[in-house]
Design an enzyme around this catalytic site. Structure first.
Site, PDB file in Angstrom:
ATOM      1  N   LYS A   1      29.108   1.663  23.478  1.00  0.00           N
ATOM      2  CA  LYS A   1      29.290   0.292  22.967  1.00  0.00           C
ATOM      3  C   LYS A   1      28.003  -0.506  23.194  1.00  0.00           C
ATOM      4  O   LYS A   1      27.404  -0.432  24.271  1.00  0.00           O
ATOM      5  CB  LYS A   1      30.471  -0.368  23.678  1.00  0.00           C
ATOM      6  CG  LYS A   1      30.870  -1.728  23.104  1.00  0.00           C
ATOM      7  CD  LYS A   1      32.117  -2.268  23.807  1.00  0.00           C
ATOM      8  CE  LYS A   1      32.530  -3.622  23.263  1.00  0.00           C
ATOM      9  NZ  LYS A   1      33.700  -4.179  23.985  1.00  0.00           N
TER      10      LYS A   1
ATOM     11  N   SER B   1      37.311  -5.793  20.796  1.00  0.00           N
ATOM     12  CA  SER B   1      35.957  -5.880  20.288  1.00  0.00           C
ATOM     13  C   SER B   1      35.276  -4.510  20.130  1.00  0.00           C
ATOM     14  O   SER B   1      34.324  -4.384  19.362  1.00  0.00           O
ATOM     15  CB  SER B   1      35.119  -6.746  21.227  1.00  0.00           C
ATOM     16  OG  SER B   1      35.005  -6.141  22.499  1.00  0.00           O
TER      17      SER B   1
ATOM     18  N   SER C   1      39.824  -4.984  24.845  1.00  0.00           N
ATOM     19  CA  SER C   1      38.852  -4.424  23.896  1.00  0.00           C
ATOM     20  C   SER C   1      38.642  -2.919  23.952  1.00  0.00           C
ATOM     21  O   SER C   1      37.969  -2.355  23.089  1.00  0.00           O
ATOM     22  CB  SER C   1      37.511  -5.115  24.067  1.00  0.00           C
ATOM     23  OG  SER C   1      37.590  -6.400  23.502  1.00  0.00           O
TER      24      SER C   1
HETATM   25  N1  GLN Z   1      40.230  -9.806  21.899  1.00  0.00           N
HETATM   26  C1  GLN Z   1      39.961 -10.376  23.177  1.00  0.00           C
HETATM   27  C2  GLN Z   1      39.023 -11.536  23.033  1.00  0.00           C
HETATM   28  O1  GLN Z   1      38.680 -11.855  21.950  1.00  0.00           O
HETATM   29  C3  GLN Z   1      39.452  -9.321  24.097  1.00  0.00           C
HETATM   30  C4  GLN Z   1      38.003  -9.200  24.173  1.00  0.00           C
HETATM   31  C5  GLN Z   1      37.522  -8.127  25.115  1.00  0.00           C
HETATM   32  O2  GLN Z   1      38.287  -7.439  25.772  1.00  0.00           O
HETATM   33  N2  GLN Z   1      36.209  -8.022  25.189  1.00  0.00           N
HETATM   34  O3  GLN Z   1      38.652 -12.159  23.960  1.00  0.00           O
END
Ligand code: GLN
Length: 501
Positions: A80, A155, A179
């Site tokens: 990532k 994400s 994410s």
């Molecule tokens: N979807 C969540 C957010 O927008 C999780 C993001 C994450 O885990 N980096 O904050």
């Protein structure tokens, strides 16, 4: 040689140990696959063919010299783009970091390299990991290999899509609110969020420092466990790193015995607002665990209903502070630097041009929540909710060993469907967020396809701090029982991707 990209990491290792394939061959097969399908999937922001092949050749040479190598040596991985890798472009999905090449490796990356794991490249993500679909990436959306018109989750959608597209057998994600687990659920792959502090944050571009957790992604439970073991463990460079032995995740993934395991179904996560096909697969998986010898009860966690609002105060507060360092002076983009503009003006112009809408929204929200006069009402209140959620978990773990729920309320939605509706987007994370607020371990495992749309459903398992092995116990038990029903892993049911090059 049959298609090397269809193999698990464990199978690839067997091929290398028995001399049937080299790491260079395996790496090349995955690079070819990326070239063939990534125009339509768009999982990668940067492919480091040269670096990957050099790493692979070095492992082959070590193997030839009879050196003792780890269980994942020579196996390729997708990283990532939020973790620094020395000399390799790292953007966190943001324009503001375009062109930045970090001068050092994140601890996770150092450990990958030490394990001999070959890093193929950097994967797409929502900008600074803010999002649930990769639609917030400054570099375009990643497409779900199960249905290219749908999002792969976020994400870390790039990492999970790379697995589901057979571009890599292993991937690294980071989980701040879901994410790793949510993209895992949406792509029919395994995603594990280790205990907070169980994997190092050093070299991870921070979103919310009290929540961020790097973790393993793979197509099978055992592959994920092997990767977990390779990256986890104490790191003095991270002040919140836990100085304890890594939980016995590989052993748990090999045994997968749930006999006598007490499993709690979280009453508050399910029912109204959940897609019927998601609920159906989830409850079937729970029944399967009962058949395999687990003791299943329902458990109430009454404060989970406040997790989402609390998270969306705590996360923006921490993010607004973490992102202050992007000041046009230290990294990446600089706009308006004409020798006349003041430093303040350059900073404003750069942040205006470099950050996307969601990032700006959260910086404003967080700055407001932390401002004097509002601090107690917002940030302070959210921290109290966090404590209540931690107590819900503590009470639950007095009754059961693990908690379970669907990983997400729905399956992967169409691209564009929720892009203009932040609240609808945030609701994706209803099931995953409580865990982050408490620092617990959790994972999503594939448990079937929803009837409505034939898309993957994720089974969410939560375990107490530093009991990560329990996740793998449940995951492995489910995986082998479901493989008997399906005649293989869920991923084998994914449609073939069209080869474009
Ligand atoms: N979807 C969540 C957010 O927008 C999780 C993001 C994450 O885990 N980096 O904050």
């Amino acid at each position: 040689m049959s298609d090397l990209t269809r193999k698990t990491a464990v199978e690839l290792q067997e091929l290398m140990t028995s001399g049937q394939a080299s790491s260079v061959e395996i790496t090349q097969a995955h690079l070819d696959r990326i070239a063939a399908v990534d125009d339509s999937v768009r999982a990668f922001l940067h492919v480091d063919s040269e670096g990957a092949l050099a790493q692979a050749a070095a492992i082959d040479a070590k193997r030839a010299a009879g050196e003792k190598l780890g269980p994942l040596a020579g196996v390729p991985l997708a990283l990532k783009d939020v973790l620094t890798q020395e000399g390799v472009p790292t953007t966190a999905g943001s324009k503001i970091l375009e062109g930045w090449k970090p001068p050092y490796d994140a601890t996770v990356v150092k450990r990958l390299k030490a394990a001999g794991i070959v890093i193929l490249g950097k994967t797409n993500m929502d900008e600074f990991a803010m999002g649930s679909s990769t639609e917030n990436s400054a570099y375009g959306t990643t497409h779900n290999p199960w249905d290219l018109n749908r999002i792969p989750g976020g994400s870390g959608g790039g990492s999970s899509a790379a697995l589901a597209a057979y571009e890599a057998p292993l991937a690294i994600g980071t989980d701040t609110g879901g994410s790793i687990r949510q993209p895992g659920a949406f792509t029919g792959t395994v995603g594990v969020k280790p205990t907070y502090g169980g994997t190092s944050r050093y070299g991870l571009i921070a979103l919310a420092s009290s929540l961020d957790t790097p973790g393993p992604c793979a197509r099978t439970t055992l592959d994920a466990a092997l990767l977990h073991e390779a990256i986890a463990g104490y790191d003095p460079m991270d002040s919140t790193s836990i100085n304890q032995p890594v939980p016995a995740v590989v052993e748990a993934a090999r045994r997968g015995d749930v006999t006598g395991l007490r499993v709690g179904v979280v009453k508050e996560l399910g029912g109204e607002g959940y897609q019927p096909g998601v609920e159906a697969r989830f409850h079937e998986a729970v029944e399967l665990l009962t058949k395999l010898g687990a003791e299943v009860v329902e458990v109430s966690c009454p404060h989970f209903q406040y997790a989402l609002p609390a998270y969306y105060l705590i996360l923006p507060s921490e993010a607004s502070s973490n992102l202050a360092k992007f000041d046009a002076m230290r990294y990446g983009l600089r706009v308006g630097d004409d020798g006349i503009n003041s430093a303040e003006k350059v900073m404003n112009l750069t942040r205006e041009a470099g950050f996307g809408d969601e990032v700006k929204r959260r910086i404003m929200l967080g700055t407001h929540a932390l401002s004097s006069g509002y601090y107690d009402a917002y940030y302070g209140q959210a921290q109290k909710v966090r404590t209540l959620i931690q107590r819900d978990f503590a009470n639950a773990y007095e009754q059961v060993d693990v908690l379970v729920s669907p990983a997400t309320p729905t399956t992967a939605f169409p691209i564009g469907d929720r892009a203009d509706d932040p609240i609808a987007m945030y609701k994706n994370d209803l099931c995953t967020i409580p865990v982050n607020l408490a620092g617990n371990a959790a994972a999503s495992f594939p448990c079937g396809l929803a009837d409505e749309d034939n898309l993957p459903v994720g089974f969410h398992v939560m375990a107490p701090v530093m009991r990560d092995e329990l996740l793998y116990t449940v995951g492995a038990a489910l995986e082998s029982a479901l493989a008997e029903q399906w005649g293989g892993v869920l991923m084998a049911q994914a449609p073939e991707l069209e080869v474009t090059r």
